[in-house]
Design an enzyme around this catalytic site. Structure first.
Site, PDB file in Angstrom:
ATOM      1  N   GLY A  21       0.877  -1.224   0.027  1.00 42.32           N
ATOM      2  CA  GLY A  21      -0.053  -0.166  -0.099  1.00 42.32           C
ATOM      3  C   GLY A  21       0.700   1.311   0.003  1.00 42.32           C
ATOM      4  O   GLY A  21       0.327   2.392   0.377  1.00 42.32           O
ATOM      5  N   SER A  22       2.047   1.237  -0.445  1.00 44.48           N
ATOM      6  CA  SER A  22       3.085   2.394  -0.401  1.00 44.48           C
ATOM      7  C   SER A  22       2.389   3.313  -1.120  1.00 44.48           C
ATOM      8  O   SER A  22       2.951   4.587  -1.376  1.00 44.48           O
ATOM      9  CB  SER A  22       4.378   2.025  -0.730  1.00 44.48           C
ATOM     10  OG  SER A  22       4.523   1.447  -1.892  1.00 44.48           O
ATOM     11  N   MET A  23       1.797   3.160  -2.602  1.00 42.98           N
ATOM     12  CA  MET A  23       1.138   4.172  -3.181  1.00 42.98           C
ATOM     13  C   MET A  23      -0.295   4.491  -3.008  1.00 42.98           C
ATOM     14  O   MET A  23      -0.995   5.034  -3.761  1.00 42.98           O
ATOM     15  CB  MET A  23       1.292   3.523  -4.613  1.00 42.98           C
ATOM     16  CG  MET A  23       2.764   3.789  -5.091  1.00 42.98           C
ATOM     17  SD  MET A  23       3.452   5.469  -5.283  1.00 42.98           S
ATOM     18  CE  MET A  23       2.728   6.100  -6.377  1.00 42.98           C
ATOM     19  N   LYS A  76       6.795   3.307  -7.560  1.00 48.92           N
ATOM     20  CA  LYS A  76       6.971   4.572  -6.940  1.00 48.92           C
ATOM     21  C   LYS A  76       6.628   5.873  -7.889  1.00 48.92           C
ATOM     22  O   LYS A  76       6.638   5.747  -9.253  1.00 48.92           O
ATOM     23  CB  LYS A  76       8.257   4.589  -6.231  1.00 48.92           C
ATOM     24  CG  LYS A  76       8.636   3.544  -5.407  1.00 48.92           C
ATOM     25  CD  LYS A  76       7.997   3.519  -3.996  1.00 48.92           C
ATOM     26  CE  LYS A  76       8.347   2.408  -3.415  1.00 48.92           C
ATOM     27  NZ  LYS A  76       7.381   2.177  -2.065  1.00 48.92           N
TER      28      LYS A  76
END
Length: 249
Positions: free
Chosen positions: A58-60, A100
């Site tokens: 879920g880093s984006m 990213k």
């Protein structure tokens, strides 16, 4: 002679209906053929231009959530611009493709934060794609000068993202080579969120934004082709039902 004329009239009507039926069948055949061409061409074009990826983390978030399926346009690393969401692979980061957002390119200086905002070349950048309520200060880092030919990347969910800020002690100050990029994310296709919004905040730097790929046109081709195939294939049953109803009356 009057009787003869009376007998020929039904044959003329039958001939007209037959001619109309043949014309309809021809048009339906053309619709099916054109539909198949558009449908297959759309899928073929998409397979050439795009590569699918499943984003594991879920880093984006909220732009891309964990488990989302995205399409990344195959592009050369030299085509990448600030604000692009890219897929890349760097052995110093992971043994798998990583997704990213590019916030700075070779020659830029980047830091966080000034009045709660990311700064690139001394300019504050508006980033509406960040999660609401997330304090930018939670990922504060000193000024970094991005080496030429490299990219500085951050996750949109920055508090838990293993991005360039986690690699600042590397020789390249957390940056990634442009050549490591394999694609630029154009759209989220599952769930069907569509094209990513354009990151207009980087226009403050006077830089051009990347143009979206042909995703929308490809979708129109596939949907339009499928519709033509269905309409063309439905002509025969509809014509028989209408014709049968006419004879019953």
């Amino acid at each position: 002679m009057g009787e003869s004329a009376t007998r020929t009239a039904p044959r003329s009507g039958t001939d007209n209906r037959a001619a109309g039926g043949r014309a309809g069948q021809t048009l339906s055949g053309l619709a099916v053929a054109l539909g198949l061409v558009l449908f297959l061409a759309g899928f073929g074009w998409g397979a050439v231009v795009y590569r699918p990826y499943t984003v594991p983390t879920g880093s984006m978030t909220p732009t891309i959530n964990a488990g989302d399926r995205v399409l990344a346009q195959r592009v050369d690393g030299d085509e990448i611009r600030r604000g692009d969401v890219v897929v890349f692979k760097d052995p110093n980061w992971a043994n798998a493709p990583v997704v990213k957002r590019v916030v700075a390119v070779g020659g830029d200086t980047v830091a966080c934060c000034t009045k709660g905002k990311l700064t690139v070349n001394g300019k504050q950048i508006d980033e509406p794609y960040l999660p609401e309520g997330e304090p930018a200060e939670s990922i504060a880092f000193p000024t970094v000068t991005v080496p030429e030919g490299r990219l500085f990347l951050l996750g949109d969910e920055r508090h838990g993202s293993l991005d360039s800020t986690a690699h600042l002690q590397d020789a390249a100050s957390g940056s990634v080579a442009r050549s490591a990029v394999s694609g630029r994310v154009d759209a989220v296709v599952w769930p069907m969120n569509g094209l990513l919004e354009r990151p207009t905040g980087f226009e403050a730097l006077g830089s051009e934004l990347s143009e979206p790929g042909p995703y929308r046109l490809i979708v129109y081709m596939i949907i339009g082709g499928a519709a033509l195939v269905l309409l063309g294939a439905a002509y025969g049953p509809i014509a028989k039902r209408v014709g049968g109803g006419g004879r019953g009356r």
